[in-house]
Design a protein around this motif. Structure first.
Motif, PDB file in Angstrom:
ATOM      1  N   TRP A  14       0.834  -1.206   0.000  1.00 19.92           N
ATOM      2  CA  TRP A  14       0.000   0.000   0.000  1.00 19.92           C
ATOM      3  C   TRP A  14       0.867   1.253   0.000  1.00 19.92           C
ATOM      4  O   TRP A  14       0.650   2.183  -0.788  1.00 19.92           O
ATOM      5  N   LEU A  15       1.861   1.268   0.879  1.00 14.13           N
ATOM      6  CA  LEU A  15       2.719   2.445   0.992  1.00 14.13           C
ATOM      7  C   LEU A  15       3.531   2.661  -0.280  1.00 14.13           C
ATOM      8  O   LEU A  15       3.877   3.803  -0.615  1.00 14.13           O
ATOM      9  N   GLN A  19       0.075   7.723  -2.930  1.00 11.66           N
ATOM     10  CA  GLN A  19       0.779   9.009  -2.962  1.00 11.66           C
ATOM     11  C   GLN A  19       0.060  10.083  -2.159  1.00 11.66           C
ATOM     12  O   GLN A  19       0.406  11.264  -2.237  1.00 11.66           O
ATOM     13  N   ASN A  20      -0.988   9.688  -1.413  1.00 12.44           N
ATOM     14  CA  ASN A  20      -1.720  10.648  -0.594  1.00 12.44           C
ATOM     15  C   ASN A  20      -1.156  10.618   0.827  1.00 12.44           C
ATOM     16  O   ASN A  20      -1.213   9.579   1.494  1.00 12.44           O
ATOM     17  N   ASN A  66     -10.797   5.653  -1.714  1.00 12.89           N
ATOM     18  CA  ASN A  66      -9.717   6.607  -1.488  1.00 12.89           C
ATOM     19  C   ASN A  66      -9.075   6.925  -2.841  1.00 12.89           C
ATOM     20  O   ASN A  66      -9.461   6.364  -3.873  1.00 12.89           O
ATOM     21  N   ASP A  67      -8.109   7.815  -2.831  1.00 12.39           N
ATOM     22  CA  ASP A  67      -7.477   8.236  -4.091  1.00 12.39           C
ATOM     23  C   ASP A  67      -6.941   7.049  -4.887  1.00 12.39           C
ATOM     24  O   ASP A  67      -7.121   6.942  -6.096  1.00 12.39           O
ATOM     25  N   LEU A  68      -6.247   6.148  -4.199  1.00 13.52           N
ATOM     26  CA  LEU A  68      -5.615   5.029  -4.897  1.00 13.52           C
ATOM     27  C   LEU A  68      -6.653   4.100  -5.534  1.00 13.52           C
ATOM     28  O   LEU A  68      -6.525   3.736  -6.702  1.00 13.52           O
ATOM     29  N   THR A  69      -7.677   3.715  -4.778  1.00  8.65           N
ATOM     30  CA  THR A  69      -8.649   2.769  -5.344  1.00  8.65           C
ATOM     31  C   THR A  69      -9.491   3.411  -6.440  1.00  8.65           C
ATOM     32  O   THR A  69      -9.919   2.727  -7.374  1.00  8.65           O
ATOM     33  N   LEU A 186      -2.929  -2.259 -11.266  1.00  5.46           N
ATOM     34  CA  LEU A 186      -3.006  -1.637  -9.946  1.00  5.46           C
ATOM     35  C   LEU A 186      -1.976  -0.536  -9.715  1.00  5.46           C
ATOM     36  O   LEU A 186      -2.162   0.325  -8.858  1.00  5.46           O
ATOM     37  N   ASP A 187      -0.879  -0.535 -10.458  1.00  2.00           N
ATOM     38  CA  ASP A 187       0.121   0.526 -10.287  1.00  2.00           C
ATOM     39  C   ASP A 187      -0.370   1.805 -10.961  1.00  2.00           C
ATOM     40  O   ASP A 187      -0.697   1.793 -12.157  1.00  2.00           O
ATOM     41  N   PRO A 188      -0.432   2.922 -10.231  1.00  3.19           N
ATOM     42  CA  PRO A 188      -0.953   4.175 -10.814  1.00  3.19           C
ATOM     43  C   PRO A 188      -0.118   4.647 -12.000  1.00  3.19           C
ATOM     44  O   PRO A 188       1.110   4.655 -11.950  1.00  3.19           O
ATOM     45  N   TRP A 189      -0.828   5.034 -13.068  1.00  4.06           N
ATOM     46  CA  TRP A 189      -0.144   5.634 -14.223  1.00  4.06           C
ATOM     47  C   TRP A 189       0.138   7.106 -13.957  1.00  4.06           C
ATOM     48  O   TRP A 189       1.143   7.653 -14.402  1.00  4.06           O
ATOM     49  N   VAL A 190      -0.796   7.752 -13.270  1.00 10.98           N
ATOM     50  CA  VAL A 190      -0.746   9.201 -13.094  1.00 10.98           C
ATOM     51  C   VAL A 190      -1.530   9.530 -11.834  1.00 10.98           C
ATOM     52  O   VAL A 190      -2.436   8.782 -11.438  1.00 10.98           O
TER      53      VAL A 190
END
Length: 600
Positions: A14-15, A19-20, A66-69, A186-190
Motif C-alpha cells: 500500500w505504501l 501518494q496521498n 480513497n485516491d488510490l482505489t 493496480l500501479d498508478p499511471w498518473v
C-alpha cells in the motif's frame, strides 16, 4: 491479494502505491501500533467492483474508497472501454461529482487517468445531480460516464457509479470485465489533482444543463395552470446538490418558487441534521421540512436525496397528520397520471409500456392489465429497468414510465435512469391539478385503490455486517438447518424451501441466487440469475408475495412484502401478520444478531 502474503507485506505494498500523505499516514500508524485486525480489514481484500460500481467508506486501504482505489478503478475502466467501445477516445467520457468529502478530488483523479490515455474528457467542474451524467453520455454520444457519489449513504461513504455508452448503468458482463482489468492494472499511471485545469478537458455544463431542462420542460403540459396555482410546495435537498436543479424545474414548469427548508438546502457533506441523509428512512428525516411547511401554511413537502436522483412526497391531512407516501404509492400515482396524459396527447394508439423492479408493488401490473398496456418487471436496480426500456424501444414500444419502490422514478426517455428532478416537476404538476379540483393527493391514491384494489406493502431491512451470517440465513431458507455440501463445496441436493409461512401455504418460490423457480416445469426462472447476491421470492396461497435480498451497496438484508385485498383494513392486517411470521421464521433476528432499521 493472495492469502500467503503477510499483512506487513500488504501494508508495504500500500505504501509503495499510495501518494496521498493522509492515507499513507493511516496505514503507517496502524503498522506502528501493530493493529493487525484493522490492517486485515482494510488491506486483505480489494474493493469489489460490480454493477453498482464502487461504494465504501472513505479511508485508507484496498477495500475502501480513497485516491488510490479510485485511480485503480479508473485505469481498469479506461482500458476496458478502449478495448470494447469503437472510437472510445474520440467519443470520450463524461464525469460528474457531488458534494461529499473527497468527491471533487476523486473526479479530478478519474479525469486525469482518462486524459493520460488520450481519451476526450467531459467533466462537470461544479456540482451536478446524478442524472446529468447519463444525460451527458446520451447527448454527447460518449463511450461511458462516471458519477462520483454515494447517493443517500452515510457521510463516511463515497461511491463511483459507471454508465455505459447507452447511457445506462452497466450490467453483466461489463462489471466482471472491468473488475478483472482493474486487478491487472493496480500501479498508478498518473496522480493528477490538476486535471480540471488541463486545456484538453471540456466542461459541458453551459451546454448540457440548459439542454437537460429543455427536455424536462417537454413533460410540462399545463404551464398556465401551474402558474395560476396557489399551492405551496416546501422542498428539502437533504443537504445535497438538488436545490438549484429543483428551483429551475419549478421555473420551467411555471410554478411560483419552491419554499426551501433552509437548514438543509445548502450542500453539506457532514449532513448535520439527519442521521441518514435518505428521505426514504421515514418522517424523522423530513422533520425540519414539516416544521417549515407548518410555519408557512403549506400542505405538501417534496424531498430529493443528496444526489437528487430519488424523490419523495408527503402531504398534511385535515387532522394535522403528515402522510409520507411510499415509493410504491408514488409510483402508482405517477403511472396512472402518465397513462392519462399519454391518452390525452392523442397518441393512445401507439404501443405503450411501463416497467418496475420485481420487488415493487404488483399494483402496476394490475393497472397495466386493466388498461391494456404492456408491463414487465425486472431485477432490482435501474440498470435493469433502463436497459430493458431501451430494448423495448427497439421493439416499437414507447416506455412512458418506470420505477422502483426505493423512490426512484423514470419519466419519459430523457434519461433511462431514475431522476428526482423531472419527478419533482411532474408530481408538482399533478398535485396542482388535483388541488384545483379540490382533491388531495391521498384522495387521488384512495381512488386508485378503489379502482384497482388495495395493495399494502411492508418493506424494511435488518443490518448485518457478517457475510457468513447472511449466507447461513439464506441457505437455511433453502435447505433447512443442516445443509449438506458435496466435495466441491456445492449443495448436494435440491432446495427444500419452507412449505408454510405461519399458517399460510407457500405455493411457489423463485430463487435468483441459485437460479431455481418452483413454478416452472424446468425449474428455470425467466429473470436473470445472480449467484453473487442473495435473493429469494416467496408466493403464498392468499396472494401475498414477499422477497428477501441483500443490498449491493449497504450491509443490509432487505425485505419487500405486499398483500392485496378489497379493503385496506384487511390488507393491512394480513401484511402485518405475515411480516411478523416471515421475520421470526426466516430471519430469526435475535438468534442471528440482526439489527432492525434505525429511524432517521
Amino acid at each position: 491479494m493472495a492469502s500467503r502474503i503477510s499483512i506487513t507485506e500488504l501494508a508495504q505494498e500500500w505504501l509503495r502505491l499510495d501518494q496521498n500523505p493522509e492515507t499513507r499516514k493511516e496505514i503507517s500508524t496502524l503498522l506502528e501500533t501493530n493493529n493487525n485486525a484493522e490492517l486485515e480489514a482494510r488491506l486483505r481484500n480489494h474493493i469489489e467492483f460490480g454493477t453498482a460500481g464502487l461504494r465504501a467508506s472513505m479511508e485508507a486501504g484496498f477495500s475502501r474508497m480513497n485516491d488510490l482505489t479510485v485511480i485503480q478503478a479508473s485505469q481498469g475502466l479506461c482500458l476496458y472501454v478502449l478495448e470494447h467501445v469503437k472510437d472510445a477516445k474520440e467519443r470520450g467520457v463524461v464525469i460528474g461529482h457531488d458534494h461529499r468529502h473527497h468527491s471533487n478530488d476523486f473526479a479530478r483523479l478519474t479525469a486525469g487517468v482518462f486524459l493520460s490515455k488520450g481519451v476526450k474528457v467531459y467533466a462537470y467542474k461544479d456540482l451536478v445531480h446524478t442524472p446529468m451524467v447519463p444525460f451527458g453520455v446520451k447527448s454527447l454520444n460518449a463511450a461511458c460516464g462516471i458519477m462520483i457519489t454515494a447517493s443517500h449513504n452515510p457521510k463516511k461513504d463515497n461511491g463511483y457509479k459507471v454508465y455505459w455508452g447507452n447511457a445506462c448503468q452497466i450490467i453483466p458482463p461489463h462489471d466482471e470485465g472491468i473488475a478483472k482489468m482493474i486487478l491487472d492494472n493496480l500501479d498508478p499511471w498518473v496522480w493528477d489533482y490538476k486535471s480540471f485545469e488541463n486545456p484538453a478537458l471540456i466542461d459541458p455544463t453551459d451546454k448540457l444543463v440548459p439542454a437537460y431542462f429543455d427536455q424536462v420542460e417537454k413533460l410540462c403540459i399545463a404551464k398556465e395552470d401551474n402558474a395560476a396555482s396557489d399551492t405551496k410546495f416546501v422542498y428539502t435537498a437533504m443537504h445535497g446538490v438538488g436545490y438549484p436543479f429543483a428551483k429551475q424545474v419549478f421555473e420551467r414548469f411555471g410554478f411560483k418558487p419552491l419554499i426551501p427548508t433552509k437548514e438543509q438546502i445548502e450542500p453539506d457533506p457532514e449532513f448535520p441534521t439527519v442521521v441518514f441523509p435518505n428521505p426514504e428512512e421515514g418522517k424523522g428525516a423530513l422533520a425540519l421540512a414539516f416544521k417549515t411547511a407548518d410555519e408557512v401554511g403549506a400542505t405538501v413537502v417534496f424531498a430529493n436525496d443528496p444526489d437528487a436522483d430519488r424523490f419523495t412526497v408527503a402531504e398534511k391531512q385535515d387532522n394535522g397528520e403528515w402522510i409520507l407516501f411510499t415509493g410504491n404509492q408514488i409510483g402508482t400515482m405517477f403511472a396512472c397520471n402518465a397513462l392519462e396524459n399519454w391518452r390525452s396527447s392523442g397518441k393512445s394508439d401507439a404501443k405503450v409500456a411501463m416497467l418496475c423492479s420485481t420487488v415493487s408493488s404488483n399494483m402496476l401490473a394490475k393497472v397495466s392489465k386493466t388498461e391494456g398496456i404492456h408491463w414487465e418487471d425486472t431485477l432490482t436496480g435501474f440498470k435493469w429497468i433502463g436497459n430493458r426500456a431501451i430494448d423495448l424501444e427497439k421493439e416499437g414500444y414507447n416506455v412512458i414510465f418506470g420505477y422502483e419502490e426505493a423512490i426512484g422514478f423514470m419519466l419519459g426517455d430523457i434519461v433511462r435512469d431514475k431522476d428526482g428532478v423531472s419527478a419533482l416537476g411532474c408530481f408538482a404538476q399533478m398535485t396542482a391539478a388535483l388541488y384545483k379540483k379540490g382533491v388531495k393527493i391521498s384522495g387521488y391514491l384512495d381512488s386508485l385503490y378503489k379502482k384497482y384494489g388495495y395493495f399494502v406493502s411492508a418493506n424494511s431491512y435488518f443490518i448485518c455486517y457478517e457475510k457468513e451470517t447472511i449466507d447461513r440465513i439464506f441457505n437455511k431458507m433453502r435447505f433447512g438447518a443442516s445443509p449438506q455440501n458435496d466435495e466441491t463445496g456445492r449443495f448436494s441436493h435440491k432446495p427444500t424451501y419452507p412449505t408454510h409461512i405461519g399458517p399460510h401455504k407457500v405455493t411457489n418460490v423463485r430463487d435468483l441466487t441459485l437460479g431455481y423457480d418452483t413454478s416452472k416445469k424446468d425449474g428455470v426462472p425467466t429473470l436473470p440469475v445472480s449467484p453473487s447476491a442473495q435473493m429469494i421470492t416467496f408466493y403464498l396461497e392468499n396472494g401475498c408475495v414477499f422477497t428477501l435480498r441483500t443490498s449491493g451497496t449497504e450491509p443490509k438484508i432487505k425485505y419487500y412484502l405486499e398483500v392485496s385485498s378489497s379493503t385496506q383494513q384487511e390488507a393491512e392486517l394480513q401484511a402485518k401478520e405475515i411480516e411478523a411470521a416471515m421475520c421470526s421464521q426466516l430471519l430469526e433476528p435475535e438468534v442471528n444478531g440482526l439489527q432492525y432499521r434505525v429511524s432517521a
